[in-house]
Design an enzyme around this catalytic site. Structure first.
Site, mmCIF file in Angstrom:
data_model
loop_
_atom_site.group_PDB
_atom_site.id
_atom_site.type_symbol
_atom_site.label_atom_id
_atom_site.label_comp_id
_atom_site.label_asym_id
_atom_site.label_seq_id
_atom_site.Cartn_x
_atom_site.Cartn_y
_atom_site.Cartn_z
ATOM 1 N N CYS A 260 45.911 30.335 42.355
ATOM 2 C CA CYS A 260 45.751 31.746 41.971
ATOM 3 C C CYS A 260 45.499 32.661 43.173
ATOM 4 O O CYS A 260 45.572 33.886 43.042
ATOM 5 C CB CYS A 260 44.622 31.882 40.965
ATOM 6 S SG CYS A 260 44.747 30.684 39.634
ATOM 7 N N HIS B 261 42.839 39.001 40.553
ATOM 8 C CA HIS B 261 43.533 37.959 39.792
ATOM 9 C C HIS B 261 43.119 38.069 38.328
ATOM 10 O O HIS B 261 41.924 38.216 38.014
ATOM 11 C CB HIS B 261 43.176 36.584 40.361
ATOM 12 C CG HIS B 261 43.603 35.457 39.477
ATOM 13 N ND1 HIS B 261 44.883 35.371 38.985
ATOM 14 C CD2 HIS B 261 42.931 34.385 38.993
ATOM 15 C CE1 HIS B 261 44.973 34.283 38.225
ATOM 16 N NE2 HIS B 261 43.799 33.675 38.214
ATOM 17 N N ASN C 205 46.884 34.733 32.095
ATOM 18 C CA ASN C 205 46.657 34.339 33.490
ATOM 19 C C ASN C 205 47.938 33.698 34.022
ATOM 20 O O ASN C 205 48.375 32.686 33.504
ATOM 21 C CB ASN C 205 45.489 33.341 33.504
ATOM 22 C CG ASN C 205 45.189 32.790 34.883
ATOM 23 O OD1 ASN C 205 45.956 32.956 35.825
ATOM 24 N ND2 ASN C 205 44.053 32.109 34.987
#
Ligand code: ACO
Length: 320
Positions: A111, A247, A277
């Site tokens: 990420c 993020h 996500n």
């Protein structure tokens, strides 16, 4: 010399999957997912692949930046879900867009990947080796989910985000990065079978496994410290930051980071409600949405921050 983002692009798969859709195939509910994560729907790839979404996102970023394929010196894709081990996604993009002069390679920092790709491009540009780079975060996470683990699979989505960066007088002011490999197994995907004939008992393929509470603790303690370090390095006061593009893991993480930094939540734009996500793709997709929605004006100061698998983290302070 600074590394300036001069164009952005993104691409999401066609298929929208709402929380209610998921509740038809597993024991979950919109109430559970929305209240704990802020996620309402995500896009999941059926026909699309990491490469096809990356190619489309790249074309949109090139158009936005008014940059031709021949001007691109460097292509870096951050991904944990390239379609193949080789050729890399970046080489597939190179071939598709005709960026014959470019050097192309992928990186894996989960990420945090887009932040790491940005810092690598910055190093090359500062050295004078290259002038213009295409950097992406791109994922098809639906391929590597354990769809029988409702605590994890409901969180993720698919997509690709791209940016064109170029050597300029304004742009990336400072960044902070780190890794904590010793704690890496709190978020793992051991998704490869060993084909070595000398190995007697190859392990089964395993999909994404996450200790959600440990990841939460890691994120809310590490990200504010990293952002403050990057701001100190840049010599910029936190009050002077217009937006914090984090993020998009979970609304609760973003709220906790905002609280720890004592910054109003409305300075934290959100895409997780409709994207979920998307690991390395979260930050560049969010940035592209901000750019296309007219949120970003020249001279604005923005913080980008990624955190996740590895464990890894990275923050950057940018003058738009
Ligand atoms: N639907 C309904 N119930 C569920 C679901 C679901 N999708 N998933 C789990 N549950 C149940 C569990 O079975 C458990 O039930 P029980 O109490 O009867 O045993 C209950 O809900 C609580 O489960 P927990 O796993 O303890 O849920 P928690 O409250 O920790 O929330 C979550 C899980 C949202 C993942 C949380 O840990 C979190 O926010 N973690 C942050 C990590 C994160 O967001 N990671 C994203 C990826 S990593 C990254 O990008 C950095």
């Amino acid at each position: 010399m600074r590394t300036k983002i001069i164009g952005t692009g993104s691409c999401l798969p066609q298929t929208v999957v709402t929380n209610d859709d998921l509740s038809k195939i597993m024991d979950t509910s919109d109430e559970w997912i929305s209240s704990r994560t802020g996620i309402k729907e995500r896009r999941l790839a059926k026909e699309e692949t990491t490469a096809t979404m990356s190619i489309e996102a790249s074309r949109r970023a090139m158009e936005n930046a008014n940059v031709s394929a021949q001007e691109i010196d460097l292509i870096i894709v951050a991904t944990v879900t390239s379609d193949h081990i080789t050729p890399s996604t970046s080489c597939e993009i190179q071939a598709a867009i005709g960026a014959d002069r470019a050097v192309a390679f992928d990186i894996n920092a989960a990420c945090s990947g887009f932040l790491f790709a940005l810092s690598i491009a910055d190093a090359y540009l500062k050295l004078g080796t290259f002038k213009t780079a295409l950097i992406l975060g791109a994922e098809t996470l639906s391929r590597i989910m354990d769809w029988s683990d409702r605590s994890t699979c409901v969180l993720f989505g698919d997509g690709a985000g791209a940016a064109i960066v170029r050597a300029d007088s304004a742009g990336l002011l400072a960044y902070d990065q780190g890794s904590a490999g010793a704690r890496g197994m709190v978020l793992s995907c051991l998704n490869r079978r060993n084909n070595n004939p000398l190995v007697k008992n190859p392990t089964d393929i395993q999909y994404v496994h996450m200790d959600g509470q440990e990841v939460y603790k890691f994120a809310v303690t590490t990200v504010p410290v990293s952002i403050k370090k990057a701001l100190d390095e840049a010599g910029v006061n936190i009050e002077d930051i217009d937006y914090f593009a984090l993020h998009q893991a979970n609304i609760r993480i973003i709220q906790a980071v905002a609280k720890r930094l004592k910054v109003p939540e409305d300075k934290f734009p959100i895409s997780l409600d409709h994207c979920g996500n998307i690991s390395a793709a979260s930050v560049p997709i969010l940035l592209d949405e901000m750019n296309r929605n007219g949120l970003l004006k020249p001279g604005m100061k923005i913080v980008l921050a990624g955190f996740g698998g590895g464990l890894t983290w990275g923050s950057a302070v940018i003058e738009w």
